[in-house]
Design a protein around this motif. Sequence first.
Motif, PDB file in Angstrom:
ATOM      1  N   GLY A   1       0.979  -1.084   0.069  1.00  0.00           N
ATOM      2  CA  GLY A   1      -0.114  -0.002   0.311  1.00  0.00           C
ATOM      3  C   GLY A   1       0.991   1.401  -0.043  1.00  0.00           C
ATOM      4  O   GLY A   1       2.576   1.175  -0.303  1.00  0.00           O
ATOM      5  N   SER A   2       0.199   2.299   0.007  1.00  0.00           N
ATOM      6  CA  SER A   2       0.880   3.524   0.189  1.00  0.00           C
ATOM      7  C   SER A   2       0.516   4.054   2.140  1.00  0.00           C
ATOM      8  O   SER A   2      -0.467   3.855   2.011  1.00  0.00           O
ATOM      9  N   LEU A   3       1.165   4.702   1.977  1.00  0.00           N
ATOM     10  CA  LEU A   3       0.481   6.273   3.500  1.00  0.00           C
ATOM     11  C   LEU A   3      -1.157   6.787   2.970  1.00  0.00           C
ATOM     12  O   LEU A   3      -1.539   7.196   3.971  1.00  0.00           O
ATOM     13  N   GLY A   4      -1.103   7.018   1.776  1.00  0.00           N
ATOM     14  CA  GLY A   4      -2.634   7.681   1.511  1.00  0.00           C
ATOM     15  C   GLY A   4      -3.619   6.520   1.400  1.00  0.00           C
ATOM     16  O   GLY A   4      -5.056   6.333   1.784  1.00  0.00           O
ATOM     17  N   ASP A   5      -3.081   5.317   1.826  1.00  0.00           N
ATOM     18  CA  ASP A   5      -4.597   3.612   2.806  1.00  0.00           C
ATOM     19  C   ASP A   5      -4.660   3.765   4.022  1.00  0.00           C
ATOM     20  O   ASP A   5      -5.103   2.671   4.122  1.00  0.00           O
ATOM     21  N   ILE A   6      -3.825   4.935   4.370  1.00  0.00           N
ATOM     22  CA  ILE A   6      -3.575   4.735   5.833  1.00  0.00           C
ATOM     23  C   ILE A   6      -5.384   5.769   6.060  1.00  0.00           C
ATOM     24  O   ILE A   6      -5.550   6.710   5.744  1.00  0.00           O
ATOM     25  N   VAL A   7      -5.588   4.818   7.309  1.00  0.00           N
ATOM     26  CA  VAL A   7      -7.526   5.058   7.804  1.00  0.00           C
ATOM     27  C   VAL A   7      -7.236   6.003   8.786  1.00  0.00           C
ATOM     28  O   VAL A   7      -8.159   6.569   9.447  1.00  0.00           O
ATOM     29  N   LYS A   8      -6.708   5.732   9.725  1.00  0.00           N
ATOM     30  CA  LYS A   8      -5.673   5.855  10.981  1.00  0.00           C
ATOM     31  C   LYS A   8      -4.278   6.436  11.498  1.00  0.00           C
ATOM     32  O   LYS A   8      -3.811   5.575  10.972  1.00  0.00           O
ATOM     33  N   LEU A   9      -4.160   7.139  11.579  1.00  0.00           N
ATOM     34  CA  LEU A   9      -3.334   7.756  12.784  1.00  0.00           C
ATOM     35  C   LEU A   9      -2.551   8.041  13.692  1.00  0.00           C
ATOM     36  O   LEU A   9      -3.569   8.599  13.843  1.00  0.00           O
ATOM     37  N   GLY A  10      -1.951   7.884  14.203  1.00  0.00           N
ATOM     38  CA  GLY A  10      -1.146   8.171  16.088  1.00  0.00           C
ATOM     39  C   GLY A  10       0.171   8.996  15.552  1.00  0.00           C
ATOM     40  O   GLY A  10       0.849   8.229  15.016  1.00  0.00           O
ATOM     41  N   ILE A  11      -0.540  10.105  16.021  1.00  0.00           N
ATOM     42  CA  ILE A  11       1.331  10.273  16.638  1.00  0.00           C
ATOM     43  C   ILE A  11       1.775  10.841  17.403  1.00  0.00           C
ATOM     44  O   ILE A  11       0.656  11.644  18.555  1.00  0.00           O
ATOM     45  N   PHE A  12       2.240  10.967  17.816  1.00  0.00           N
ATOM     46  CA  PHE A  12       3.166  10.929  19.767  1.00  0.00           C
ATOM     47  C   PHE A  12       4.354  12.401  19.828  1.00  0.00           C
ATOM     48  O   PHE A  12       4.916  12.358  18.991  1.00  0.00           O
ATOM     49  N   LEU A  13       4.121  12.672  20.179  1.00  0.00           N
ATOM     50  CA  LEU A  13       4.658  14.077  19.908  1.00  0.00           C
ATOM     51  C   LEU A  13       5.275  14.529  21.937  1.00  0.00           C
ATOM     52  O   LEU A  13       4.331  14.306  22.156  1.00  0.00           O
ATOM     53  N   GLU A  14       6.411  14.879  21.925  1.00  0.00           N
ATOM     54  CA  GLU A  14       7.679  15.149  23.137  1.00  0.00           C
ATOM     55  C   GLU A  14       7.698  15.987  23.478  1.00  0.00           C
ATOM     56  O   GLU A  14       6.915  15.951  25.114  1.00  0.00           O
ATOM     57  N   ASP A  15       6.972  17.547  22.122  1.00  0.00           N
ATOM     58  CA  ASP A  15       6.800  18.548  22.639  1.00  0.00           C
ATOM     59  C   ASP A  15       5.204  19.002  22.027  1.00  0.00           C
ATOM     60  O   ASP A  15       5.703  19.138  20.494  1.00  0.00           O
ATOM     61  N   LEU A  16       4.112  19.255  22.468  1.00  0.00           N
ATOM     62  CA  LEU A  16       2.723  19.923  21.420  1.00  0.00           C
ATOM     63  C   LEU A  16       2.906  21.023  20.817  1.00  0.00           C
ATOM     64  O   LEU A  16       2.092  21.292  20.047  1.00  0.00           O
ATOM     65  N   SER A  17       4.444  21.700  21.506  1.00  0.00           N
ATOM     66  CA  SER A  17       4.452  22.715  20.726  1.00  0.00           C
ATOM     67  C   SER A  17       4.482  22.782  18.876  1.00  0.00           C
ATOM     68  O   SER A  17       4.574  23.899  18.221  1.00  0.00           O
ATOM     69  N   ASN A  18       5.865  21.354  19.218  1.00  0.00           N
ATOM     70  CA  ASN A  18       5.085  20.965  17.735  1.00  0.00           C
ATOM     71  C   ASN A  18       4.306  20.423  16.499  1.00  0.00           C
ATOM     72  O   ASN A  18       4.396  20.047  15.713  1.00  0.00           O
ATOM     73  N   PHE A  19       3.402  20.879  17.365  1.00  0.00           N
ATOM     74  CA  PHE A  19       1.301  19.957  16.148  1.00  0.00           C
ATOM     75  C   PHE A  19       2.142  21.078  15.152  1.00  0.00           C
ATOM     76  O   PHE A  19       1.801  20.485  14.333  1.00  0.00           O
ATOM     77  N   PRO A  20       1.767  22.031  15.075  1.00  0.00           N
ATOM     78  CA  PRO A  20       1.792  23.103  14.119  1.00  0.00           C
ATOM     79  C   PRO A  20       2.383  22.546  12.899  1.00  0.00           C
ATOM     80  O   PRO A  20       2.678  22.391  11.716  1.00  0.00           O
ATOM     81  N   ILE A  21       3.871  22.303  13.232  1.00  0.00           N
ATOM     82  CA  ILE A  21       5.170  21.382  12.403  1.00  0.00           C
ATOM     83  C   ILE A  21       5.247  20.851  11.382  1.00  0.00           C
ATOM     84  O   ILE A  21       4.949  20.003  10.607  1.00  0.00           O
ATOM     85  N   VAL A  22       4.130  19.049  12.338  1.00  0.00           N
ATOM     86  CA  VAL A  22       4.085  18.038  12.613  1.00  0.00           C
ATOM     87  C   VAL A  22       2.303  18.031  11.245  1.00  0.00           C
ATOM     88  O   VAL A  22       2.764  17.701  10.432  1.00  0.00           O
TER      89      VAL A  22
END
Length: 128
Positions: free
Chosen positions: A70-91
Motif C-alpha cells: 500500500g501507501s500512506l494514502g491507504d492509512i485510515v487511522k494515524l496516531g502521532i505522538f509528540l514529546e512537545d505539543l508545541s510542535n503540533f503546527p510543524i507536524v
Amino acid sequence: MTTNKAIISTENAPAAIGTYSQAVKVNNTVYLSGQIPLDPETMELVDGDFAAQAHQMFKNLSAVCEAAGGSLGDIVKLGIFLEDLSNFPIVNEVMAQYFEEPYPARAAVGVKQLPKGAMVEADGVMVL
C-alpha cells in the motif's frame, strides 16, 4: 471468514528495536507499528530539528506501507505522538507533504518520552 495473518518487514525502514513486528497484515487490514525517525541503515536518529525528524518518521512509515502493498494514502487511522505539543503546527505542515485529502482519522498525543530520545513517533492502520 478465514483470517490470513502475515508479518510485514522491510529493510527500507528501521528494524524493530523490541518485541514487535514493523506491521501485521490481517486480511486487507495492516496494523502499522510506531515508527520513530531512525535512519534505517544506521539505526540512529536523523540529525536536525523537529521537522527533519518528522520527515524521516513519515518516510519510515511509508516504507512499511509499501512493503505491505500500500501507501500512506491507504492509512485510515494515524496516531502521532509528540514529546512537545508545541510542535503540533510543524507536524501538520510536514504531514501535508505526505498525505492528500481526504486525510486519515488521526490523534495527536503529547507524551513524556519516546524511544531513543525521538521527538515524534507515528503508528497507524491501513486498509488495502
